[in-house]
Design a protein around this motif. Structure first.
Motif, mmCIF file in Angstrom:
data_model
loop_
_atom_site.group_PDB
_atom_site.id
_atom_site.type_symbol
_atom_site.label_atom_id
_atom_site.label_comp_id
_atom_site.label_asym_id
_atom_site.label_seq_id
_atom_site.Cartn_x
_atom_site.Cartn_y
_atom_site.Cartn_z
ATOM 1 N N ALA A 175 29.677 -2.382 -4.889
ATOM 2 C CA ALA A 175 29.130 -3.443 -4.033
ATOM 3 C C ALA A 175 28.377 -2.852 -2.848
ATOM 4 O O ALA A 175 27.263 -3.295 -2.510
ATOM 5 N N PHE A 176 28.970 -1.840 -2.205
ATOM 6 C CA PHE A 176 28.302 -1.203 -1.068
ATOM 7 C C PHE A 176 26.978 -0.568 -1.497
ATOM 8 O O PHE A 176 25.961 -0.719 -0.811
ATOM 9 N N SER A 177 26.978 0.148 -2.608
ATOM 10 C CA SER A 177 25.770 0.849 -3.060
ATOM 11 C C SER A 177 24.639 -0.128 -3.342
ATOM 12 O O SER A 177 23.479 0.132 -3.021
ATOM 13 N N ILE A 178 24.976 -1.276 -3.930
ATOM 14 C CA ILE A 178 23.943 -2.274 -4.244
ATOM 15 C C ILE A 178 23.352 -2.879 -2.976
ATOM 16 O O ILE A 178 22.129 -2.944 -2.800
ATOM 17 N N ILE A 179 24.226 -3.316 -2.070
ATOM 18 C CA ILE A 179 23.742 -3.992 -0.855
ATOM 19 C C ILE A 179 23.047 -2.998 0.088
ATOM 20 O O ILE A 179 21.983 -3.285 0.642
ATOM 21 N N TYR A 180 23.659 -1.829 0.266
ATOM 22 C CA TYR A 180 23.041 -0.836 1.150
ATOM 23 C C TYR A 180 21.709 -0.362 0.579
ATOM 24 O O TYR A 180 20.743 -0.168 1.321
ATOM 25 N N GLY A 181 21.652 -0.177 -0.737
ATOM 26 C CA GLY A 181 20.403 0.232 -1.361
ATOM 27 C C GLY A 181 19.297 -0.785 -1.136
ATOM 28 O O GLY A 181 18.137 -0.419 -0.904
ATOM 29 N N PHE A 182 19.650 -2.082 -1.181
ATOM 30 C CA PHE A 182 18.659 -3.135 -0.941
ATOM 31 C C PHE A 182 18.126 -3.055 0.483
ATOM 32 O O PHE A 182 16.907 -3.107 0.710
ATOM 33 N N GLY A 183 19.032 -2.916 1.464
ATOM 34 C CA GLY A 183 18.591 -2.794 2.856
ATOM 35 C C GLY A 183 17.818 -1.522 3.108
ATOM 36 O O GLY A 183 16.795 -1.520 3.806
ATOM 37 N N PHE A 184 18.297 -0.421 2.548
ATOM 38 C CA PHE A 184 17.625 0.871 2.651
ATOM 39 C C PHE A 184 16.197 0.766 2.123
ATOM 40 O O PHE A 184 15.239 1.222 2.761
ATOM 41 N N GLY A 185 16.043 0.161 0.952
ATOM 42 C CA GLY A 185 14.718 0.021 0.351
ATOM 43 C C GLY A 185 13.781 -0.830 1.188
ATOM 44 O O GLY A 185 12.580 -0.532 1.299
ATOM 45 N N GLY A 186 14.319 -1.894 1.799
ATOM 46 C CA GLY A 186 13.485 -2.745 2.646
ATOM 47 C C GLY A 186 12.924 -2.004 3.835
ATOM 48 O O GLY A 186 11.743 -2.142 4.184
ATOM 49 N N ILE A 187 13.752 -1.181 4.480
ATOM 50 C CA ILE A 187 13.292 -0.408 5.641
ATOM 51 C C ILE A 187 12.237 0.614 5.228
ATOM 52 O O ILE A 187 11.190 0.744 5.867
ATOM 53 N N VAL A 188 12.509 1.350 4.157
ATOM 54 C CA VAL A 188 11.591 2.399 3.706
ATOM 55 C C VAL A 188 10.237 1.813 3.323
ATOM 56 O O VAL A 188 9.181 2.358 3.678
ATOM 57 N N SER A 189 10.237 0.688 2.616
ATOM 58 C CA SER A 189 8.972 0.130 2.125
ATOM 59 C C SER A 189 8.160 -0.545 3.219
ATOM 60 O O SER A 189 6.938 -0.621 3.129
ATOM 61 N N LEU A 190 8.820 -1.060 4.257
ATOM 62 C CA LEU A 190 8.101 -1.747 5.325
ATOM 63 C C LEU A 190 7.534 -0.789 6.366
ATOM 64 O O LEU A 190 6.685 -1.176 7.168
ATOM 65 N N MET A 191 7.978 0.474 6.362
ATOM 66 C CA MET A 191 7.546 1.420 7.386
ATOM 67 C C MET A 191 6.031 1.635 7.366
ATOM 68 O O MET A 191 5.360 1.529 8.403
ATOM 69 N N ALA A 192 5.475 1.945 6.202
ATOM 70 C CA ALA A 192 4.030 2.224 6.133
ATOM 71 C C ALA A 192 3.183 1.001 6.491
ATOM 72 O O ALA A 192 2.236 1.123 7.284
ATOM 73 N N PRO A 193 3.464 -0.215 5.954
ATOM 74 C CA PRO A 193 2.671 -1.380 6.368
ATOM 75 C C PRO A 193 2.767 -1.662 7.867
ATOM 76 O O PRO A 193 1.780 -2.079 8.479
ATOM 77 N N VAL A 194 3.935 -1.446 8.460
ATOM 78 C CA VAL A 194 4.078 -1.649 9.902
ATOM 79 C C VAL A 194 3.175 -0.675 10.659
ATOM 80 O O VAL A 194 2.494 -1.057 11.616
ATOM 81 N N CYS A 195 3.138 0.576 10.220
ATOM 82 C CA CYS A 195 2.272 1.572 10.865
ATOM 83 C C CYS A 195 0.806 1.172 10.766
ATOM 84 O O CYS A 195 0.052 1.278 11.735
ATOM 85 N N VAL A 196 0.392 0.703 9.587
ATOM 86 C CA VAL A 196 -1.002 0.294 9.385
ATOM 87 C C VAL A 196 -1.336 -0.908 10.272
ATOM 88 O O VAL A 196 -2.439 -1.017 10.819
ATOM 89 N N SER A 197 -0.376 -1.821 10.446
ATOM 90 C CA SER A 197 -0.627 -3.014 11.265
ATOM 91 C C SER A 197 -0.855 -2.669 12.732
ATOM 92 O O SER A 197 -1.429 -3.464 13.480
ATOM 93 N N LEU A 198 -0.409 -1.495 13.159
ATOM 94 C CA LEU A 198 -0.608 -1.075 14.550
ATOM 95 C C LEU A 198 -2.006 -0.532 14.804
ATOM 96 O O LEU A 198 -2.439 -0.453 15.958
ATOM 97 N N ALA A 199 -2.704 -0.131 13.734
ATOM 98 C CA ALA A 199 -4.037 0.456 13.883
ATOM 99 C C ALA A 199 -5.058 -0.601 14.281
ATOM 100 O O ALA A 199 -4.971 -1.762 13.876
#
Length: 443
Positions: free
Chosen positions: A346-370
């Motif tokens: 249960a932990f691996s599934i939920i943490y993996g989902f949150g982990f993936g959300g942070i990792v994938s949103l990092m690059a678009p957030v950086c681009v939005s600052l340009a």
């Protein structure tokens, strides 16, 4: 052709796209501007190629737990978990730290030089790793060689994808990030089965992975194309020199807050994925299952890397990044209670989902600052540098805390949870600045 008779670009809905159009018009005022096409064949092929790069770079690096477990039982049995984790930490750190250089080089038109160099260096370093037996040999080949090779590939390919998409940019980058999640599932399973098979062994197993990565990188280099034409690229370089320098980035409060936020988040983000196998073994969970928890975590992160980005394009990047960060911070503390098979899954599934959300949103957030295409590389490079520093020190600090607390995991969990939570608070402040600047809640 006169400026009055030049065709105009279609104006997208969001402000970021409008600013990019103005920048492109200013760069080539005497040339007719073509109608903007979202994606296109080359765009979608670039997404596929960038996903492959993400698979073999970030995906391979996040599966370091397999290497750590094997090293501790074989070549580096006399070294502490903290010392071994420096190898994986430096590999991740160089992937991000090199971005401050590669980002500026991408803005200046050196994309293909970087990707070819990175591909050669990465494959060569993996072959050298297969021949390594001592700490310094493993450190040079895996931490330094593979880290720099990944660094030459990771940010440039993300930047290439951003050039093809505006309205669906976050979703496109989410698919790229999903490639690293898939790599974090497939490569560790493949590697674990090969190196622990007596008929194959470490040397041949790592070499097999090198051959696979070589073939995938050949395909990726053939698929990825930069949208920006050479003539515009040259003019972009001049604009970078005038307005896209480091001074402009450092003076932007939103960029500084986001950079510090990702520093604290990544300071604690990788602790569970690096140490969950050791944690479960310490609580009597079988060796086979403890390995597959890393695969489960990375597998669930694939969904987390795509689904949030789909909605982020509609209601705002920060509006999704903040709750994912707070969720992950809470789970860093919940980790301590997951001492049996059911709770670990249960932990691996939920943490993996949150982990993936942070990792994938990092690059678009950086681009939005340009403030335009001429700043994408330098903004991403600046933020990624902070991430690199965090990746370099986070897991070794957690490992040292583990040693000082007599192998009780509450210390690393508290350190990681507080770090991620502080990052979430900084994202809230950055969102406030962005909302005031853009005069909208959808940021």
């Amino acid at each position: 052709m006169s400026r009055a008779s030049s065709p105009t670009l279609k104006v997208p809905e969001n402000e970021q796209s409008s600013q990019e159009e103005k920048d492109l018009e200013n760069l080539s005022p005497s040339r007719p501007q073509p109608e903007w096409i979202e994606g296109g064949l080359h765009g979608y092929l670039t997404v596929v190629g960038a996903s492959i790069v993400s698979f073999v770079t970030f995906g391979h690096a996040t599966g370091f737990g397999v290497y750590q477990d094997y090293y501790k039982r074989h070549q580096l049995a006399d070294y502490s978990d903290s010392n071994i984790s420096w190898i994986g930490s430096l590999q991740l750190a160089l992937l991000f730290l090199s971005s401050i250089v590669t980002g500026r080089m991408v803005d200046s038109g050196y994309f293909y030089s970087l990707t070819v160099t990175g591909s050669i260096l990465l494959v060569f370093s993996i072959f050298m790793l297969s021949l390594s037996n001592s700490y310094y040999q493993i450190f040079l080949s895996q931490a330094v060689g593979m880290g720099l090779g990944c660094g030459c590939l990771f940010l440039p390919t993300l930047g290439a994808v951003s050039g093809y998409f505006r309205k669906r940019r976050a979703l496109a980058m989410g698919y790229v990030a999903a490639g690293s999640g898939l790599g974090g599932v497939c490569l560790p399973i493949m590697l674990n089965n090969l190196i622990n098979d007596e008929s194959v062994g470490f040397e041949e197993g790592v070499r097999d992975v090198a051959y696979l990565i070589l073939g995938l990188l050949v395909v990726a280099n053939l698929l990825i194309r930069v949208r920006r034409p050479p003539a515009v690229a040259g003019q972009m370089t001049e604009k970078v020199k005038k307005t896209g320098g480091l001074k402009a980035v450092v003076s932007d409060p939103s960029t500084v807050l986001v950079s510090c936020g990702f520093f604290f988040v990544y300071w604690g983000l990788f602790t569970p994925s690096f140490y969950i196998q050791v944690f479960l073994r310490a609580h009597g969970v079988g060796e086979t299952f403890s390995f597959y928890t890393v695969a489960i975590l990375n597998g669930s992160s694939i969904v987390g890397r795509i689904l949030p980005n789909f909605f982020a394009d509609k209601i705002g990047l920060f509006n999704h990044l903040i709750p994912f960060t707070i969720l992950t911070a809470i789970l860093e503390f919940v980790w301590l209670a997951c001492t049996n098979v059911g709770s670990a899954i249960a932990f691996s599934i939920i943490y993996g989902f949150g982990f993936g959300g942070i990792v994938s949103l990092m690059a678009p957030v950086c681009v939005s600052l340009a403030h335009g295409p001429h700043e994408i590389g330098i903004r991403m490079g600046f933020v990624f540098t902070f991430v690199g520093l965090a990746a370099l020190t986070g897991t070794p600090i957690a490992g040292q805390i583990l040693i000082q607390s007599n192998n009780r995991f509450w210390g690393p969990a508290v350190f990681s949870g507080i770090s991620v939570f502080v990052g979430g608070l900084l994202f809230m402040l950055a969102r406030r600045f962005q909302s005031q600047t853009k005069q909208t809640w959808k940021v």
